[in-house]
Design a protein around this motif. Sequence first.
Motif, PDB file in Angstrom:
ATOM      1  N   ASP A  93       0.805  -1.239   0.080  1.00  0.00           N
ATOM      2  CA  ASP A  93      -0.068   0.106  -0.054  1.00  0.00           C
ATOM      3  C   ASP A  93       0.998   0.995  -0.130  1.00  0.00           C
ATOM      4  OD1 ASP A  93      -2.241   2.025   0.604  1.00  0.00           O
ATOM      5  OD2 ASP A  93      -3.360   0.116   0.991  1.00  0.00           O
ATOM      6  N   LEU A  94       0.360   2.383   0.311  1.00  0.00           N
ATOM      7  CA  LEU A  94       1.037   3.789   0.254  1.00  0.00           C
ATOM      8  C   LEU A  94       1.742   3.740   1.584  1.00  0.00           C
ATOM      9  CD1 LEU A  94      -2.065   6.112  -1.110  1.00  0.00           C
ATOM     10  CD2 LEU A  94       0.144   5.064  -2.220  1.00  0.00           C
ATOM     11  N   GLU A  95       2.745   4.577   1.459  1.00  0.00           N
ATOM     12  CA  GLU A  95       3.789   4.735   2.591  1.00  0.00           C
ATOM     13  C   GLU A  95       2.925   4.967   3.874  1.00  0.00           C
ATOM     14  OE1 GLU A  95       7.310   4.881   2.622  1.00  0.00           O
ATOM     15  OE2 GLU A  95       6.809   4.825   4.884  1.00  0.00           O
ATOM     16  N   ASP A  96       1.776   5.762   3.845  1.00  0.00           N
ATOM     17  CA  ASP A  96       0.984   6.002   5.101  1.00  0.00           C
ATOM     18  C   ASP A  96       0.459   4.701   5.912  1.00  0.00           C
ATOM     19  OD1 ASP A  96       1.445   8.554   4.529  1.00  0.00           O
ATOM     20  OD2 ASP A  96      -0.706   9.034   4.034  1.00  0.00           O
ATOM     21  N   LEU A  97       0.250   3.877   5.110  1.00  0.00           N
ATOM     22  CA  LEU A  97      -0.426   2.701   5.746  1.00  0.00           C
ATOM     23  C   LEU A  97       0.608   1.586   6.418  1.00  0.00           C
ATOM     24  CD1 LEU A  97      -3.544   2.418   5.871  1.00  0.00           C
ATOM     25  CD2 LEU A  97      -2.876   3.719   3.885  1.00  0.00           C
ATOM     26  N   GLN A  98       1.675   1.789   5.944  1.00  0.00           N
ATOM     27  CA  GLN A  98       2.954   0.983   6.349  1.00  0.00           C
ATOM     28  C   GLN A  98       2.995   0.492   7.762  1.00  0.00           C
ATOM     29  OE1 GLN A  98       4.612  -0.840   3.912  1.00  0.00           O
ATOM     30  NE2 GLN A  98       3.470   0.338   2.633  1.00  0.00           N
ATOM     31  N   THR A  99       2.704   1.317   8.791  1.00  0.00           N
ATOM     32  CA  THR A  99       2.641   1.342  10.196  1.00  0.00           C
ATOM     33  C   THR A  99       1.859   0.182  10.636  1.00  0.00           C
ATOM     34  OG1 THR A  99       3.573   3.495  10.547  1.00  0.00           O
ATOM     35  CG2 THR A  99       2.812   2.312  12.555  1.00  0.00           C
ATOM     36  N   LEU A 100       0.434   0.569  10.194  1.00  0.00           N
ATOM     37  CA  LEU A 100      -0.830  -0.035  10.326  1.00  0.00           C
ATOM     38  C   LEU A 100      -0.772  -1.662   9.928  1.00  0.00           C
ATOM     39  CD1 LEU A 100      -3.545  -0.120  11.750  1.00  0.00           C
ATOM     40  CD2 LEU A 100      -4.486   0.474   9.335  1.00  0.00           C
ATOM     41  N   MET A 101      -0.056  -1.742   8.651  1.00  0.00           N
ATOM     42  CA  MET A 101       0.037  -3.207   8.007  1.00  0.00           C
ATOM     43  C   MET A 101       1.047  -3.892   9.017  1.00  0.00           C
ATOM     44  SD  MET A 101       0.008  -2.933   3.793  1.00  0.00           S
ATOM     45  CE  MET A 101       1.320  -2.062   3.665  1.00  0.00           C
ATOM     46  N   ARG A 102       2.356  -3.162   9.282  1.00  0.00           N
ATOM     47  CA  ARG A 102       3.192  -3.909  10.331  1.00  0.00           C
ATOM     48  C   ARG A 102       2.622  -4.198  11.402  1.00  0.00           C
ATOM     49  NH1 ARG A 102       7.604  -0.458   6.671  1.00  0.00           N
ATOM     50  NH2 ARG A 102       7.731  -1.900   5.279  1.00  0.00           N
ATOM     51  N   MET A 103       1.912  -3.390  12.096  1.00  0.00           N
ATOM     52  CA  MET A 103       1.474  -3.932  13.404  1.00  0.00           C
ATOM     53  C   MET A 103       0.446  -4.953  13.215  1.00  0.00           C
ATOM     54  SD  MET A 103      -0.559  -0.757  15.735  1.00  0.00           S
ATOM     55  CE  MET A 103       0.468   0.464  14.967  1.00  0.00           C
ATOM     56  N   ASN A 104      -0.304  -4.844  12.310  1.00  0.00           N
ATOM     57  CA  ASN A 104      -1.446  -6.038  12.158  1.00  0.00           C
ATOM     58  C   ASN A 104      -0.614  -7.511  11.828  1.00  0.00           C
ATOM     59  OD1 ASN A 104      -3.776  -5.075  12.909  1.00  0.00           O
ATOM     60  ND2 ASN A 104      -3.988  -3.957  10.710  1.00  0.00           N
ATOM     61  N   ILE A 105       0.635  -7.389  11.080  1.00  0.00           N
ATOM     62  CA  ILE A 105       1.421  -8.571  10.884  1.00  0.00           C
ATOM     63  C   ILE A 105       2.047  -9.123  12.082  1.00  0.00           C
ATOM     64  CG2 ILE A 105       3.737  -9.304   9.901  1.00  0.00           C
ATOM     65  CD1 ILE A 105       2.920  -7.512   7.388  1.00  0.00           C
ATOM     66  N   GLN A 106       2.527  -8.044  12.981  1.00  0.00           N
ATOM     67  CA  GLN A 106       3.038  -8.330  14.081  1.00  0.00           C
ATOM     68  C   GLN A 106       1.892  -9.113  15.243  1.00  0.00           C
ATOM     69  OE1 GLN A 106       6.191  -8.279  14.363  1.00  0.00           O
ATOM     70  NE2 GLN A 106       6.146  -9.295  16.514  1.00  0.00           N
ATOM     71  N   ASP A 107       0.887  -8.558  15.432  1.00  0.00           N
ATOM     72  CA  ASP A 107      -0.217  -8.889  16.220  1.00  0.00           C
ATOM     73  C   ASP A 107      -0.694 -10.228  15.834  1.00  0.00           C
ATOM     74  OD1 ASP A 107       0.074  -6.435  17.501  1.00  0.00           O
ATOM     75  OD2 ASP A 107      -1.807  -5.705  16.810  1.00  0.00           O
ATOM     76  N   ASN A 108      -0.540 -10.855  14.613  1.00  0.00           N
ATOM     77  CA  ASN A 108      -1.123 -11.900  14.015  1.00  0.00           C
ATOM     78  C   ASN A 108      -0.177 -13.153  13.675  1.00  0.00           C
ATOM     79  OD1 ASN A 108      -4.199 -11.460  13.647  1.00  0.00           O
ATOM     80  ND2 ASN A 108      -3.273  -9.843  12.998  1.00  0.00           N
ATOM     81  N   ARG A 109       1.077 -12.851  14.199  1.00  0.00           N
ATOM     82  CA  ARG A 109       2.425 -13.833  13.838  1.00  0.00           C
ATOM     83  C   ARG A 109       1.925 -15.194  14.529  1.00  0.00           C
ATOM     84  NH1 ARG A 109       5.809 -12.477  10.271  1.00  0.00           N
ATOM     85  NH2 ARG A 109       6.781 -10.476  10.672  1.00  0.00           N
ATOM     86  N   SER A 110       1.487 -15.234  15.488  1.00  0.00           N
ATOM     87  CA  SER A 110       1.319 -16.554  15.974  1.00  0.00           C
ATOM     88  C   SER A 110       0.464 -17.464  15.189  1.00  0.00           C
ATOM     89  CB  SER A 110       0.755 -16.549  17.578  1.00  0.00           C
ATOM     90  OG  SER A 110      -0.493 -15.746  17.644  1.00  0.00           O
ATOM     91  N   LEU A 111      -0.487 -16.869  14.263  1.00  0.00           N
ATOM     92  CA  LEU A 111      -1.460 -17.758  13.422  1.00  0.00           C
ATOM     93  C   LEU A 111      -0.788 -18.056  12.179  1.00  0.00           C
ATOM     94  CD1 LEU A 111      -4.733 -15.467  13.726  1.00  0.00           C
ATOM     95  CD2 LEU A 111      -4.073 -17.640  15.316  1.00  0.00           C
ATOM     96  N   ILE A 112       0.580 -17.654  11.783  1.00  0.00           N
ATOM     97  CA  ILE A 112       1.318 -18.165  10.664  1.00  0.00           C
ATOM     98  C   ILE A 112       2.265 -18.784  10.758  1.00  0.00           C
ATOM     99  CG2 ILE A 112       2.443 -17.080   8.770  1.00  0.00           C
ATOM    100  CD1 ILE A 112       1.212 -13.991   9.531  1.00  0.00           C
ATOM    101  N   SER A 113       2.194 -20.207  10.419  1.00  0.00           N
ATOM    102  CA  SER A 113       3.083 -21.070  10.764  1.00  0.00           C
ATOM    103  C   SER A 113       3.969 -21.376   9.449  1.00  0.00           C
ATOM    104  CB  SER A 113       2.497 -22.592  11.258  1.00  0.00           C
ATOM    105  OG  SER A 113       1.304 -22.832  10.817  1.00  0.00           O
ATOM    106  N   ARG A 114       3.243 -22.051   8.350  1.00  0.00           N
ATOM    107  CA  ARG A 114       3.876 -22.306   7.364  1.00  0.00           C
ATOM    108  C   ARG A 114       4.074 -21.230   6.386  1.00  0.00           C
ATOM    109  NH1 ARG A 114       0.752 -26.880   4.729  1.00  0.00           N
ATOM    110  NH2 ARG A 114      -0.883 -26.036   5.837  1.00  0.00           N
ATOM    111  N   GLY A 115       3.070 -20.375   6.342  1.00  0.00           N
ATOM    112  CA  GLY A 115       3.287 -19.089   5.429  1.00  0.00           C
ATOM    113  C   GLY A 115       4.306 -18.065   5.864  1.00  0.00           C
ATOM    114  N   SER A 116       4.291 -16.939   5.243  1.00  0.00           N
ATOM    115  CA  SER A 116       4.997 -15.733   5.617  1.00  0.00           C
ATOM    116  C   SER A 116       4.294 -14.508   5.087  1.00  0.00           C
ATOM    117  CB  SER A 116       6.553 -15.826   5.004  1.00  0.00           C
ATOM    118  OG  SER A 116       6.622 -15.762   3.499  1.00  0.00           O
ATOM    119  N   ILE A 117       4.762 -13.431   5.578  1.00  0.00           N
ATOM    120  CA  ILE A 117       4.255 -11.875   5.268  1.00  0.00           C
ATOM    121  C   ILE A 117       5.314 -10.730   5.609  1.00  0.00           C
ATOM    122  CG2 ILE A 117       2.920 -11.824   7.481  1.00  0.00           C
ATOM    123  CD1 ILE A 117       0.521 -10.611   5.674  1.00  0.00           C
ATOM    124  N   SER A 118       5.198  -9.976   4.819  1.00  0.00           N
ATOM    125  CA  SER A 118       5.852  -8.760   4.738  1.00  0.00           C
ATOM    126  C   SER A 118       5.273  -7.506   4.177  1.00  0.00           C
ATOM    127  CB  SER A 118       7.156  -8.971   4.445  1.00  0.00           C
ATOM    128  OG  SER A 118       7.347  -9.182   2.910  1.00  0.00           O
TER     129      SER A 118
END
Length: 222
Positions: A93-118
Amino acid sequence: MAADAHERYYFVREIEKNDGCALKVKQCYLGDVGCVVWDAAIVLAKYLETKYFYDPPSGVNLWAGSRVLELGAGTGAVGLMAATLGAQVTVTDLEDLQTLMRMNIQDNRSLISRGSISAKVLKWGDDVPDFTPPLHYVLMADCIYYEQSVVPLAESLKMLCGPDTCIICCYEQRTEGTNPQVERQFFELLQQNFSCEEIPSDKQDSEFCSPDIRILHIRRKA
Ligand SMILES: C[S@@+](CC[C@H](N)C(=O)[O-])C[C@H]1O[C@@H](n2cnc3c(N)ncnc32)[C@H](O)[C@@H]1O
C-alpha cells in the motif's frame, strides 16, 4: 506516547477463520480509507478459505508455498488470511499505511506457521519490485473506486502478472456518484490485456457474500 493513549486510536475487527482461530485486525480512527477493513476484504478473505483453495481433509491447499501479492492492502486483512493458510505474502500500500500493516502482521504472527508475510510500499503505476519467479496470485479488495487510479492500477497489474498469475479482485459495486463510470473505465482498459471470470455466489463463502460484492478471477490473455 503511552501505551493506553496509543490504543485509543485503534479498534479491532476480528475475522473468524474456519479452523476456529480469529485474525485480530487493528483499524485506525484517524486516517484515510485504508485504515479500516472494508466489506469486500472480508468477503475476499473468507473466499480464500473456500474448498476450491483450501480443503485439508482432501489434501487441497493451493495457498501452500504460493507467491502472493496484495495491492491496496490497507490493514492487511486479506494478505494475513492468505499467510495463515500457507502463502508467502507481500502486502502493499502507500507509505501512510505501512505502520498499520506492520502492526497487524506483528499482532497476528502466532497464526502464521507455514506461510510468511511482509509489508512493502507500492504506489500503483510506479515500478514494481522484481518478482521472479512470477507471482501465483495478486489479491485486491475494494481498489476500484477513484478515477485517477484507473490507468496506474491497470499498469501495476500488467507489470505484476506473468502468464499464469491469477488476480483475485473483489469489490463492492457502488451505484452512487462516479463509481459506475470508474468501474466501467477500469474493466474496459483491463480487457485489452486480461480476461475476467466472475465467481458465482455458490462458489463463495456461504455466509460472507453479498449481491453487491463481486469476485473476479482475472488472467492475462494468451
Ligand atoms: C477502499 S481501501 C481498501 C483497503 C483494503 N483493501 C480493504 O478492502 O480493506 C483502498 C486502498 O487502496 C490504497 N490505494 C489508493 N490509491 C493507491 C495508490 N495510488 N497506490 C497504492 N495504493 C493505493 C489505499 O491506501 C487503501 O488502502
